[in-house]
Design a protein around this motif. Structure first.
Motif, short mmCIF file in Angstrom:
data_model
loop_
_atom_site.label_atom_id
_atom_site.label_comp_id
_atom_site.label_asym_id
_atom_site.label_seq_id
_atom_site.Cartn_x
_atom_site.Cartn_y
_atom_site.Cartn_z
N TRP A 9 0.83 -1.20 0.00
CA TRP A 9 0.00 0.00 0.00
C TRP A 9 0.87 1.26 0.00
CZ3 TRP A 9 0.15 3.68 3.84
CH2 TRP A 9 0.81 3.32 5.01
N LYS A 10 2.06 1.17 0.58
CA LYS A 10 2.95 2.33 0.62
C LYS A 10 3.39 2.70 -0.80
CE LYS A 10 4.72 1.03 5.13
NZ LYS A 10 5.90 0.54 5.84
N LEU A 11 3.71 1.71 -1.59
CA LEU A 11 4.10 1.95 -2.97
C LEU A 11 2.94 2.55 -3.76
CD1 LEU A 11 6.16 1.60 -5.29
CD2 LEU A 11 5.13 -0.63 -5.67
N VAL A 12 1.76 2.01 -3.57
CA VAL A 12 0.58 2.51 -4.29
C VAL A 12 0.30 3.96 -3.91
CG1 VAL A 12 -1.91 2.23 -4.56
CG2 VAL A 12 -0.42 0.23 -4.59
N MET A 13 0.35 4.26 -2.61
CA MET A 13 0.10 5.63 -2.16
C MET A 13 1.20 6.57 -2.66
SD MET A 13 -2.73 5.71 -0.57
CE MET A 13 -2.71 7.22 0.36
N GLY A 14 2.45 6.13 -2.64
CA GLY A 14 3.56 6.96 -3.13
C GLY A 14 3.41 7.28 -4.61
N VAL A 15 3.10 6.27 -5.42
CA VAL A 15 2.90 6.50 -6.85
C VAL A 15 1.70 7.42 -7.07
CG1 VAL A 15 2.24 5.36 -9.01
CG2 VAL A 15 4.02 4.37 -7.59
N GLY A 16 0.65 7.24 -6.28
CA GLY A 16 -0.53 8.11 -6.41
C GLY A 16 -0.21 9.56 -6.08
N PHE A 17 0.51 9.79 -4.99
CA PHE A 17 0.87 11.16 -4.62
C PHE A 17 1.80 11.80 -5.65
CE2 PHE A 17 -0.10 10.10 0.03
CZ PHE A 17 -1.33 10.73 -0.04
N TRP A 18 2.76 11.03 -6.15
CA TRP A 18 3.65 11.57 -7.18
C TRP A 18 2.87 11.92 -8.44
CZ3 TRP A 18 8.21 13.64 -7.12
CH2 TRP A 18 9.09 13.34 -6.10
N SER A 19 1.90 11.08 -8.81
CA SER A 19 1.09 11.36 -9.99
C SER A 19 0.29 12.64 -9.82
CB SER A 19 0.14 10.19 -10.28
OG SER A 19 0.86 9.01 -10.49
N VAL A 20 -0.31 12.82 -8.63
CA VAL A 20 -1.07 14.04 -8.36
C VAL A 20 -0.15 15.25 -8.39
CG1 VAL A 20 -2.38 15.25 -6.56
CG2 VAL A 20 -2.92 12.88 -7.10
N ALA A 21 1.03 15.15 -7.80
CA ALA A 21 1.97 16.27 -7.77
C ALA A 21 2.42 16.64 -9.18
CB ALA A 21 3.18 15.91 -6.90
N ILE A 22 2.73 15.66 -9.99
CA ILE A 22 3.14 15.94 -11.37
C ILE A 22 2.00 16.57 -12.16
CG2 ILE A 22 3.81 14.83 -13.55
CD1 ILE A 22 5.50 12.90 -11.85
N GLY A 23 0.77 16.07 -11.95
CA GLY A 23 -0.38 16.66 -12.62
C GLY A 23 -0.61 18.10 -12.22
N LEU A 24 -0.45 18.41 -10.93
CA LEU A 24 -0.60 19.79 -10.48
C LEU A 24 0.49 20.69 -11.05
CD1 LEU A 24 -1.64 19.28 -6.76
CD2 LEU A 24 -3.04 20.17 -8.61
N LEU A 25 1.71 20.20 -11.09
CA LEU A 25 2.79 21.00 -11.67
C LEU A 25 2.55 21.28 -13.16
CD1 LEU A 25 5.96 19.47 -10.00
CD2 LEU A 25 5.01 21.75 -9.66
N ILE A 26 2.07 20.30 -13.87
CA ILE A 26 1.78 20.51 -15.30
C ILE A 26 0.66 21.53 -15.47
CG2 ILE A 26 0.82 19.37 -17.35
CD1 ILE A 26 2.45 16.89 -16.56
N SER A 27 -0.38 21.44 -14.66
CA SER A 27 -1.48 22.40 -14.79
C SER A 27 -1.04 23.82 -14.42
CB SER A 27 -2.68 21.97 -13.95
OG SER A 27 -2.37 22.05 -12.59
N VAL A 28 -0.20 23.97 -13.41
CA VAL A 28 0.31 25.29 -13.06
C VAL A 28 1.19 25.83 -14.19
CG1 VAL A 28 1.90 26.48 -11.50
CG2 VAL A 28 0.14 24.99 -10.58
N TRP A 29 2.03 24.98 -14.77
CA TRP A 29 2.86 25.39 -15.88
C TRP A 29 2.01 25.82 -17.07
CZ3 TRP A 29 3.77 23.35 -20.82
CH2 TRP A 29 4.84 23.91 -21.50
N TYR A 30 0.91 25.06 -17.34
CA TYR A 30 0.00 25.45 -18.42
C TYR A 30 -0.57 26.83 -18.16
CZ TYR A 30 -0.30 20.96 -20.88
OH TYR A 30 -0.04 19.85 -21.62
N ASN A 31 -0.99 27.10 -16.93
CA ASN A 31 -1.61 28.39 -16.61
C ASN A 31 -0.63 29.54 -16.80
OD1 ASN A 31 -4.15 27.44 -16.06
ND2 ASN A 31 -3.73 27.11 -13.90
N PHE A 32 0.63 29.35 -16.47
CA PHE A 32 1.58 30.45 -16.54
C PHE A 32 2.26 30.58 -17.91
CE2 PHE A 32 1.73 30.04 -11.82
CZ PHE A 32 1.21 31.30 -11.57
N LYS A 33 2.58 29.48 -18.54
CA LYS A 33 3.39 29.53 -19.75
C LYS A 33 2.61 29.30 -21.05
CE LYS A 33 7.33 29.99 -17.65
NZ LYS A 33 8.16 31.16 -17.79
#
Length: 180
Positions: free
Chosen positions: A112-136
């Motif tokens: 479950w730790k691996l699953v949660m870690g991959v999930g959090f990383w996926s959410v973080a990468i998605g948020l970074l991409i959306s913020v980059w889209y908004n600014f750039k």
């Protein structure tokens, strides 16, 4: 059970290999081909002859291991008194039928730790991409989105009496110049 053990006693190794090849070449069930020469001992999951360690289906359709000559000797001994069997022989019989005990396959694993870690990383990468889209990537907001422009557009809609039955103009009282 005895038929499988006697099969080893009567056949020579090259005869057993030829018999297995003929059987595999003519059999039409793909899952039976994958299960090899393991005994079918039950119905299993949806009637498929597969092995699964699962709480919902505690008795798999096939044994975990194939029958060997060593196991045949223990199985002959099993037909007698079970008190005569040693602990090692009882474990051998159990491991022939099952891969794991209930305690082993119900044991809480840290997956479950691996699953949660991959999930959090996926959410973080998605948020970074959306913020980059908004600014750039996106253009600046048009000037028609400014509050004074929106108010002017609303006044123009009311003056032209656009959509007077169900639209914004229907909610405006033209006699008192107020919203209804």
């Amino acid at each position: 059970m005895r038929a499988l053990c006697w099969q080893f006693e009567r056949k020579l190794p090259h005869q057993m290999a030829r018999m297995a090849m003929v059987r595999r070449a003519t059999h039409h069930d793909g899952t039976r081909l994958m299960s090899g020469d393991r005994e079918i001992v039950g119905y299993g999951v949806n009637g498929s002859p597969i092995y699964v360690d699962c709480v919902e289906f505690p008795f798999p359709a096939i044994r975990y291991r194939e029958v060997t000559p060593d196991l045949c000797a223990v199985r002959e001994k099993e037909l007698g008194d079970w008190k005569a069997l040693s602990l090692q022989e009882k474990k051998l019989l159990y491991r022939h039928s099952f891969c794991q005990t209930y305690a082993e396959f119900q044991h809480f694993t840290p997956d479950w730790k691996l699953v949660m870690g991959v999930g959090f990383w996926s959410v973080a990468i998605g948020l970074l991409i959306s913020v980059w889209y908004n600014f750039k990537l996106y253009d600046p907001v048009p000037e028609t989105y400014a509050e004074e422009r929106r108010q002017a557009q609303l006044r123009r809609i009311i003056q032209l009496e656009m959509n007077p039955i169900t639209g914004l103009s229907s909610k405006w009282c033209y006699h008192t110049n107020k919203w209804k």
